[in-house]
Design a protein around this motif. Structure first.
Motif, PDB file in Angstrom:
ATOM      1  N   ASN A 158      18.826  40.245  -5.274  1.00  0.00           N
ATOM      2  CA  ASN A 158      19.340  40.841  -6.502  1.00  0.00           C
ATOM      3  C   ASN A 158      18.583  40.392  -7.742  1.00  0.00           C
ATOM      4  O   ASN A 158      18.801  40.914  -8.838  1.00  0.00           O
ATOM      5  N   GLY A 159      17.678  39.426  -7.575  1.00  0.00           N
ATOM      6  CA  GLY A 159      16.884  38.964  -8.710  1.00  0.00           C
ATOM      7  C   GLY A 159      16.013  40.056  -9.300  1.00  0.00           C
ATOM      8  O   GLY A 159      15.706  40.051 -10.491  1.00  0.00           O
ATOM      9  N   LEU A 160      15.587  41.024  -8.463  1.00  0.00           N
ATOM     10  CA  LEU A 160      14.747  42.125  -8.968  1.00  0.00           C
ATOM     11  C   LEU A 160      15.499  42.951  -9.987  1.00  0.00           C
ATOM     12  O   LEU A 160      14.956  43.331 -11.024  1.00  0.00           O
ATOM     13  N   LEU A 161      16.762  43.247  -9.703  1.00  0.00           N
ATOM     14  CA  LEU A 161      17.556  44.031 -10.637  1.00  0.00           C
ATOM     15  C   LEU A 161      18.110  43.176 -11.763  1.00  0.00           C
ATOM     16  O   LEU A 161      18.318  43.661 -12.871  1.00  0.00           O
ATOM     17  N   GLY A 162      18.359  41.886 -11.479  1.00  0.00           N
ATOM     18  CA  GLY A 162      18.929  41.023 -12.498  1.00  0.00           C
ATOM     19  C   GLY A 162      18.061  40.897 -13.730  1.00  0.00           C
ATOM     20  O   GLY A 162      18.569  40.770 -14.848  1.00  0.00           O
ATOM     21  N   ALA A 163      16.752  40.936 -13.564  1.00  0.00           N
ATOM     22  CA  ALA A 163      15.837  40.764 -14.696  1.00  0.00           C
ATOM     23  C   ALA A 163      15.366  42.081 -15.288  1.00  0.00           C
ATOM     24  O   ALA A 163      14.816  42.103 -16.388  1.00  0.00           O
ATOM     25  N   ALA A 164      15.563  43.192 -14.586  1.00  0.00           N
ATOM     26  CA  ALA A 164      15.035  44.486 -15.035  1.00  0.00           C
ATOM     27  C   ALA A 164      15.975  45.155 -16.031  1.00  0.00           C
ATOM     28  O   ALA A 164      17.139  44.797 -16.170  1.00  0.00           O
ATOM     29  N   ASP A 165      15.451  46.147 -16.742  1.00  0.00           N
ATOM     30  CA  ASP A 165      16.258  46.921 -17.677  1.00  0.00           C
ATOM     31  C   ASP A 165      17.056  48.006 -16.968  1.00  0.00           C
ATOM     32  O   ASP A 165      17.955  48.611 -17.553  1.00  0.00           O
ATOM     33  N   GLY A 166      16.726  48.267 -15.720  1.00  0.00           N
ATOM     34  CA  GLY A 166      17.398  49.302 -14.942  1.00  0.00           C
ATOM     35  C   GLY A 166      16.586  49.563 -13.696  1.00  0.00           C
ATOM     36  O   GLY A 166      15.695  48.787 -13.347  1.00  0.00           O
ATOM     37  N   ALA A 167      16.870  50.659 -13.024  1.00  0.00           N
ATOM     38  CA  ALA A 167      16.129  50.968 -11.803  1.00  0.00           C
ATOM     39  C   ALA A 167      16.223  52.453 -11.481  1.00  0.00           C
ATOM     40  O   ALA A 167      17.182  53.136 -11.853  1.00  0.00           O
ATOM     41  N   TYR A 168      15.194  52.943 -10.789  1.00  0.00           N
ATOM     42  CA  TYR A 168      15.181  54.282 -10.215  1.00  0.00           C
ATOM     43  C   TYR A 168      15.196  54.123  -8.697  1.00  0.00           C
ATOM     44  O   TYR A 168      14.522  53.246  -8.162  1.00  0.00           O
ATOM     45  N   LEU A 169      15.957  54.979  -8.020  1.00  0.00           N
ATOM     46  CA  LEU A 169      15.990  54.939  -6.566  1.00  0.00           C
ATOM     47  C   LEU A 169      15.871  56.364  -6.034  1.00  0.00           C
ATOM     48  O   LEU A 169      16.707  57.211  -6.319  1.00  0.00           O
TER      49      LEU A 169
END
Length: 297
Positions: A158-169
């Motif tokens: 979850n660290g990838l999403l924890g630091a990002a402004d958002g995400a595309y999937l």
């Protein structure tokens, strides 16, 4: 800074090539305005010949003046930041950098897939994007295991999403399906679901319909409890995770879980409560420091 995630062969790289062209030329994408600017596309799992063929099939061109494509780059450990800084110095009008894929630029080591390492990777990219006021899309892949929440299928922690402004999937029902769905989540914005269809002859993603859900992040009891510890009269707190738990009313949580949740909620703690969090390790253990900015609180 957004991870752009999808399974193998779902069409991520086709969409990256398409997006880069629209942004670099200012050509509207699905009736959405694009402001022309320089785009850097790090296509690290492709070749120039393949990319030229892709652009030719899509748009009838093999290159675009403001669309710069590289098929090799250093890792973050070996100097990617410096390479990107150098590029920005030459092309300050750059507004979009695509890293395809994140795996090609991340450090390789024993802790490559730890929460801390994943968080650090995205944090370094986000620091660069914030410094230059640009967007970075980091292409990444999903894991094979299914999950109730599709964003829990992102490979890594979850660290990838924890630091990002958002995400595309991006996902499909089956790999051979022509139709796909692009899910979009992010801070301070509406969640969106875009229904897409892949044009087999032109290799382009076309929008068929859009779903938009009003986005509102629910209150976080942990962050609210932490915020109550600091006041203008006592604007700073320093101590261990265990001592912090002792000071929180009604919080039954393990120290390592507390530390992880505070790392994930660091941006929200700052944006909503004006509190900065720092974590450091010494010979006596890990220390957490909380500081209230009275002008923002």
């Amino acid at each position: 800074t957004y991870p752009f995630v999808g399974g193998p062969k779902v069409g991520k790289s086709f969409f990256m090539a398409q997006l880069g062209y629209h942004v670099s030329t200012g050509l509207p994408l699905w009736e959405r305005t694009a402001h022309p600017c320089t785009v850097l596309y790090l296509a690290l799992e492709d070749t120039h010949v393949h990319l030229q063929k892709r652009l030719s099939m899509m748009f009838g061109v093999s290159s675009v003046d403001n669309y710069h494509i590289a098929t090799s780059a250093k890792t973050l450990r070996d100097g990617l930041d410096g390479q990107l800084d150098s590029f920005m110095g030459k092309r300050p009008d750059t507004k979009l950098i695509i890293v395809d894929t994140l795996q090609k630029v991340r450090e390789v080591g024993g802790e490559s897939y730890s929460y801390a390492n994943d968080y650090e990777i995205i944090t370094r990219l986000k620091q660069f994007s914030d410094k230059h006021n640009i967007c970075i899309l980091a292409v990444h892949h999903t894991r094979k295991q299914s999950a109730e929440d599709l964003f829990d299928t992102i490979s890594g922690t979850n660290g990838l999403l924890g630091a990002a402004d958002g995400a595309y999937l991006m996902h499909k029902g089956k790999r051979t399906d022509r139709d796909g769905i692009l899910e979009i989540v992010g801070r301070d914005q509406q969640d969106q679901r875009l229904h897409l269809s892949f044009h087999q002859e032109r290799w382009l993603w076309e929008l068929t319909r859009t779903e938009t859900e009003l986005w509102k992040e629910p209150p976080d009891p942990l962050l609210e409890a932490v915020a109550k510890l600091l006041t203008p009269e006592a604007p700073e707190w320093v101590g261990s995770a265990s001592s912090l738990i002792d000071g929180l009313d009604g919080m039954d949580i393990q120290p390592n879980v507390l530390t992880r949740k505070l790392n994930v909620g660091a941006d929200r703690l700052w944006n909503e409560y004006g509190i900065r969090i720092e974590s450091s390790r010494s010979h006596i253990g890990r220390t957490i420091k909380l500081a209230l900015d009275a002008t923002k609180a």
